[in-house]
Design an enzyme around this catalytic site. Sequence first.
Site, short mmCIF file in Angstrom:
data_model
loop_
_atom_site.label_atom_id
_atom_site.label_comp_id
_atom_site.label_asym_id
_atom_site.label_seq_id
_atom_site.Cartn_x
_atom_site.Cartn_y
_atom_site.Cartn_z
N SER B 151 2.17 -26.63 24.23
CA SER B 151 3.17 -27.11 23.07
C SER B 151 2.32 -28.04 22.08
CB SER B 151 4.53 -27.49 23.60
OG SER B 151 5.23 -27.25 22.31
N ASP B 227 9.30 -17.03 23.86
CA ASP B 227 9.38 -18.42 23.50
C ASP B 227 10.39 -18.99 22.38
OD1 ASP B 227 8.77 -21.10 22.79
OD2 ASP B 227 6.90 -20.67 23.86
N HIS B 259 9.28 -21.12 26.96
CA HIS B 259 8.63 -22.20 26.58
C HIS B 259 8.46 -22.91 28.10
CE1 HIS B 259 6.41 -24.32 23.66
NE2 HIS B 259 7.12 -25.44 24.01
#
Lengths: 282, 282
Positions: B151, B227, B259
């Site tokens: 991320s 996600d 995620h």
Amino acid sequence: MSTIELISANKSFGGWHKRYRHRSTATSCDMTFAIYLPPQADQGEPVPVVYWLSGLTCTDENFMQKAGAQRVAAELGVVIVAPDTSPRGEGVPDDPDGAYDFGMGAGFYINATEEPWARNYRMYDYVVDELPKLIEANFPVSEQRSIFGHSMGGHGALICALKNPGHYQSVSALAPITNPSQVPWGQKALGRYLGSDVEQWKKWDTCELIAGATERLPLLVDQGEGDEFIQQLNPEALEAAAAAVGHPLTLRRQPGYDHSYYFIATFIEDHLRYHAKALGRA
Amino acid sequence: MSTIELISANKSFGGWHKRYRHRSTATSCDMTFAIYLPPQADQGEPVPVVYWLSGLTCTDENFMQKAGAQRVAAELGVVIVAPDTSPRGEGVPDDPDGAYDFGMGAGFYINATEEPWARNYRMYDYVVDELPKLIEANFPVSEQRSIFGHSMGGHGALICALKNPGHYQSVSALAPITNPSQVPWGQKALGRYLGSDVEQWKKWDTCELIAGATERLPLLVDQGEGDEFIQQLNPEALEAAAAAVGHPLTLRRQPGYDHSYYFIATFIEDHLRYHAKALGRA
């Protein structure tokens, strides 16, 4: 049988980690559990279940986040179920001082008899009876079961297996509290949940139960030699109790390992393979 | 060079997970990092290092507790270093509203130029320069390095590699923020750390950096198709930027994955094997 309500779902190693909430008869409150469903659970054939019991302060989440068990469960085709470590929520009494080793997060997997604990603190009935029935009614699993756990949960796994011949195909523990009636953690919890009669405590003590066990299910136990709580765990007592009656015990002392999830993660694969073999999956 | 102070040590898969604190020149505050030293680090030959950069809200701990990376690192013989995600502590300014996506826990691996952030928020210099020097001076490691992250940390890994030809042997990312100057997370952070001149933002944006990269180091990226933050990550922008200049990109879309660390744990082994190969360990 109560209905189960999905809280969350995460794909993991081709299977699914899911959390559910349901009303529990045993503990008279809402309970949360986590389940890992390997890819094989979608393939039509019932899959065996390994129950994991966590230690003091944990919820259903710690093991699923930290142990790295899903990779191995996905390979072997076993379901893992991780219950909470105590009843929780509004109306459930807790330690008045908020101690970490009694009350919420510290159910010790027994059935309390003393007030105000007796209504909710019945984790033994929940783990041995209510939860397996719920799992077997709601998921594509077989009635083949094994059980393992860590610390307070290692104690829980051992007493659940010793008290229920035939109920589990195998049992193992990591750094279990082996002799709770003789150590501070256990004496505090058993004294409050069960009252002062030490004879009652013995019904929930692995070292006491081994003597009278009618099934000699082998015990696999890992114990870190650098465990900061070793005085509460007392692997020597377990060794002596097993030797006294010839109960099969494999006690592995692991040099340098402490009490943390880093220890658990290191040896979780051995334990899962051990259970999978007993469950016909390896 | 500052001295490093040991905070904790846990044996893990035959090696050691350790946490250290030190005074950082780059960020003008005390920084904490975690390091996993595989058993091979004790055996006399310098071991290569893989740097892991975590996402928003994380510290040095999340990855080490949840990714299950130590097992693979112990097999391959690579060190893993996980820094914090921002400066922290007394005197370090934070988002006035305590937002999760700016300030502490959200350094974005850039060098801030705007007040009051410019003094401490220099995670780029810390990760690319100060931390490797510290690691190479204090541990039995080689100067062979790779970098990866998740991320915000995936963004960090990609920009660090793209801006420093020859500095890393390989780079990869899980669910990275690929085009921060075009999405809300990035616009908020870049706008505050760097000011309103969008040209300055482009120096810290993977999709902008790819065009001018002087080294075509291949990029391995995994992206979950489930996600929940996909709009902030924009894998299509990365795909287009790489295709426009022929930058080698392996973008794997993983059906059903979200995620979370359950996604990271599932694919961490692939990434570690990828880096180990580039580092001559597989």
